[in-house]
Design an enzyme around this catalytic site. Structure first.
Site, PDB file in Angstrom:
ATOM      1  N   SER A  80      47.363 -75.530   5.953  1.00  0.00           N
ATOM      2  CA  SER A  80      48.289 -75.546   4.811  1.00  0.00           C
ATOM      3  C   SER A  80      49.085 -76.838   4.657  1.00  0.00           C
ATOM      4  O   SER A  80      49.686 -77.049   3.601  1.00  0.00           O
ATOM      5  CB  SER A  80      49.291 -74.400   4.939  1.00  0.00           C
ATOM      6  OG  SER A  80      48.744 -73.239   4.415  1.00  0.00           O
ATOM      7  N   LYS A  83      48.499 -78.859   1.611  1.00  0.00           N
ATOM      8  CA  LYS A  83      49.006 -78.467   0.284  1.00  0.00           C
ATOM      9  C   LYS A  83      50.014 -79.469  -0.266  1.00  0.00           C
ATOM     10  O   LYS A  83      50.071 -79.725  -1.468  1.00  0.00           O
ATOM     11  CB  LYS A  83      49.638 -77.070   0.374  1.00  0.00           C
ATOM     12  CG  LYS A  83      48.602 -75.986   0.678  1.00  0.00           C
ATOM     13  CD  LYS A  83      49.226 -74.651   1.065  1.00  0.00           C
ATOM     14  CE  LYS A  83      48.115 -73.624   1.319  1.00  0.00           C
ATOM     15  NZ  LYS A  83      48.564 -72.396   1.927  1.00  0.00           N
ATOM     16  N   TYR A 205      39.398 -76.103  -1.950  1.00  0.00           N
ATOM     17  CA  TYR A 205      40.579 -75.644  -1.207  1.00  0.00           C
ATOM     18  C   TYR A 205      40.231 -75.411   0.270  1.00  0.00           C
ATOM     19  O   TYR A 205      40.952 -75.842   1.170  1.00  0.00           O
ATOM     20  CB  TYR A 205      41.137 -74.367  -1.848  1.00  0.00           C
ATOM     21  CG  TYR A 205      42.190 -73.704  -1.006  1.00  0.00           C
ATOM     22  CD1 TYR A 205      43.480 -74.231  -0.923  1.00  0.00           C
ATOM     23  CD2 TYR A 205      41.896 -72.573  -0.245  1.00  0.00           C
ATOM     24  CE1 TYR A 205      44.444 -73.645  -0.108  1.00  0.00           C
ATOM     25  CE2 TYR A 205      42.855 -71.972   0.558  1.00  0.00           C
ATOM     26  CZ  TYR A 205      44.124 -72.515   0.619  1.00  0.00           C
ATOM     27  OH  TYR A 205      45.070 -71.942   1.433  1.00  0.00           O
ATOM     28  N   TYR A 257      57.180 -71.154   4.452  1.00  0.00           N
ATOM     29  CA  TYR A 257      56.895 -69.791   4.000  1.00  0.00           C
ATOM     30  C   TYR A 257      58.173 -68.946   3.968  1.00  0.00           C
ATOM     31  O   TYR A 257      59.217 -69.420   3.561  1.00  0.00           O
ATOM     32  CB  TYR A 257      55.822 -69.125   4.883  1.00  0.00           C
ATOM     33  CG  TYR A 257      54.623 -69.988   5.118  1.00  0.00           C
ATOM     34  CD1 TYR A 257      53.857 -70.440   4.046  1.00  0.00           C
ATOM     35  CD2 TYR A 257      54.251 -70.368   6.386  1.00  0.00           C
ATOM     36  CE1 TYR A 257      52.747 -71.217   4.253  1.00  0.00           C
ATOM     37  CE2 TYR A 257      53.131 -71.153   6.596  1.00  0.00           C
ATOM     38  CZ  TYR A 257      52.403 -71.579   5.525  1.00  0.00           C
ATOM     39  OH  TYR A 257      51.308 -72.361   5.733  1.00  0.00           O
ATOM     40  N   VAL A 275      48.494 -72.889   9.629  1.00  0.00           N
ATOM     41  CA  VAL A 275      48.126 -71.845  10.599  1.00  0.00           C
ATOM     42  C   VAL A 275      47.338 -72.347  11.805  1.00  0.00           C
ATOM     43  O   VAL A 275      47.092 -71.580  12.727  1.00  0.00           O
ATOM     44  CB  VAL A 275      47.352 -70.664   9.968  1.00  0.00           C
ATOM     45  CG1 VAL A 275      48.245 -69.764   9.174  1.00  0.00           C
ATOM     46  CG2 VAL A 275      46.150 -71.127   9.194  1.00  0.00           C
TER      47      VAL A 275
HETATM   48  N1  GLN Z   1      43.287 -72.070   5.079  1.00  0.00           N
HETATM   49  C1  GLN Z   1      44.372 -71.153   5.286  1.00  0.00           C
HETATM   50  C2  GLN Z   1      44.316 -70.035   4.271  1.00  0.00           C
HETATM   51  O1  GLN Z   1      43.883 -70.266   3.166  1.00  0.00           O
HETATM   52  C3  GLN Z   1      45.662 -71.894   5.198  1.00  0.00           C
HETATM   53  C4  GLN Z   1      46.863 -71.031   5.471  1.00  0.00           C
HETATM   54  C5  GLN Z   1      47.955 -71.715   6.222  1.00  0.00           C
HETATM   55  O2  GLN Z   1      47.800 -72.713   6.909  1.00  0.00           O
HETATM   56  N2  GLN Z   1      49.114 -71.111   6.175  1.00  0.00           N
HETATM   57  O3  GLN Z   1      44.691 -68.942   4.539  1.00  0.00           O
END
Ligand code: GLN
Length: 339
Positions: A80, A83, A205, A257, A275
């Site tokens: 993530s 992003k 993505y 988050y 994550v």
């Molecule tokens: N690739 C992970 C997902 O789409 C990314 C989520 C994350 O890092 N919080 O769930």
């Protein structure tokens, strides 16, 4: 560690302490190394193969000093954290007004993968949660999937300062199991928030989440955001400086988050977690910090990473609203210690 003359020397905890800041990072590393709470992200099967003991901290100042400790050469997927950078790229490509029609800037207070859209506007809440990131990625311009991917890779290259590659196993793992993300994409398609190239947007993505970085790269990327969008090592402009405030605002309110409020209260700095266990933290006009440790808490943030950042912020007086310590002087004090 990158020396003044551009050569590299590797420092780890067993070596001679070279500066108070380096020794501070080593102290944090040793203090939090025994902290083994948390779990590996298992909803992406490939991420369960990671060594849970890995741990590294890296800080890069806007004038290019590098301080790092632990497994900072270890590659992992960016997840993530990507992003943030794709959002910046889309602000540059489409301008903030258009991007705002597709993705909001409100924290959700919800899990990063919740399937929710804003009731009235039908936009995903913000670009730091999965729905918002898929919508953002779907906006990448290009004549086809290859051109879109290459343009995205080139953007990441500018931030990192070298070529970047996709971990194909993680990509395939996400692609075959990412049903929640697919559901979100279809919901957004239903409301006209993304176009008909749903699978292509999802592939892109999943590819951005599967990019391989190490902790040093994270800190350089963070330092680039701290340095008006200019990579402090290569001096390349990675993103237009006029969008830094947009990017950092969204990181500040939504980057961690449903822990974003507590993070803002305790750490007080724009940040983003992923994550796989990475966190990037930006001290505007001062430095970028990267932390990597794969064991996660229930919100999906690195357990050691959060602890390290809380202590770093508190002891160096980095909280943006802390007026009792002159955080703006941090870089000066690091310079005097290390030169
Ligand atoms: N690739 C992970 C997902 O789409 C990314 C989520 C994350 O890092 N919080 O769930």
């Amino acid at each position: 560690m990158l020396n003044q003359d551009g050569t590299e020397s590797i420092i780890n905890v067993s070596e001679v302490v070279t500066s108070p800041f380096q020794s501070f990072l080593q102290e944090l590393y040793l203090k939090y190394k025994p902290l083994c709470h948390g779990v590996l992200a298992s909803y992406i099967p490939e991420l369960t193969k990671v060594n849970p003991d890995l741990f590294s901290i890296c800080a890069v100042t806007v004038d290019g000093q590098v301080h790092e400790v632990g497994d900072y050469h270890q590659l992992f997927t960016i997840q993530s954290i990507s992003k943030v950078f794709v959002y910046g790229m889309m602000l540059e490509e489409h301008g903030r007004d258009y991007v705002l029609t597709k993705v909001g800037v409100e924290p959700t207070g919800d899990d990063f993968n919740s399937i929710i859209l804003d009731e009235s506007s039908k936009r995903p809440y913000n670009p730091m949660v999965n729905a918002g990131a898929i919508a953002t990625t779907s906006l990448i311009k290009g004549s086809g999937p290859t051109e879109r991917l290459n343009r995205m890779l080139d953007m990441f290259r500018r931030y990192i300062g070298h070529e970047i590659f996709i971990d194909i196993s993680v990509f395939m793992s996400e692609r075959t199991t990412g049903h929640r993300n697919r559901a979100m994409a279809h919901l957004m398609r239903n409301f006209g928030m993304i176009d008909e190239k749903i699978d292509e947007a999802l592939d892109l993505y999943f590819q951005q989440c599967s990019l391989l970085v190490n902790c040093h790269d994270l800190a350089v990327m963070a330092a680039t955001l701290a340095n008006k969008g200019i990579n402090p090592i290569t001096q390349e402009q990675a993103v237009a400086s006029c969008y830094i405030k947009d990017i950092l605002s969204v990181m500040y309110t939504c980057g961690m988050y449903n822990f974003a409020g507590e993070w803002a209260y305790k750490v007080g700095l724009p940040a983003k977690s992923g994550v796989s266990g990475g966190i990037v933290v930006i001290v505007p006009n001062q430095l970028g910090i990267g932390v990597f440790s794969p064991l996660l808490d229930e919100r999906g943030n690195s357990v050691r990473g959060v602890k390290v950042c809380e202590e770093l912020s508190q002891r160096l007086g980095l909280h943006l609203f802390d007026c009792s310590i002159d955080g703006a002087k941090v870089i000066e004090s690091l310079s005097s210690h290390t030169r």
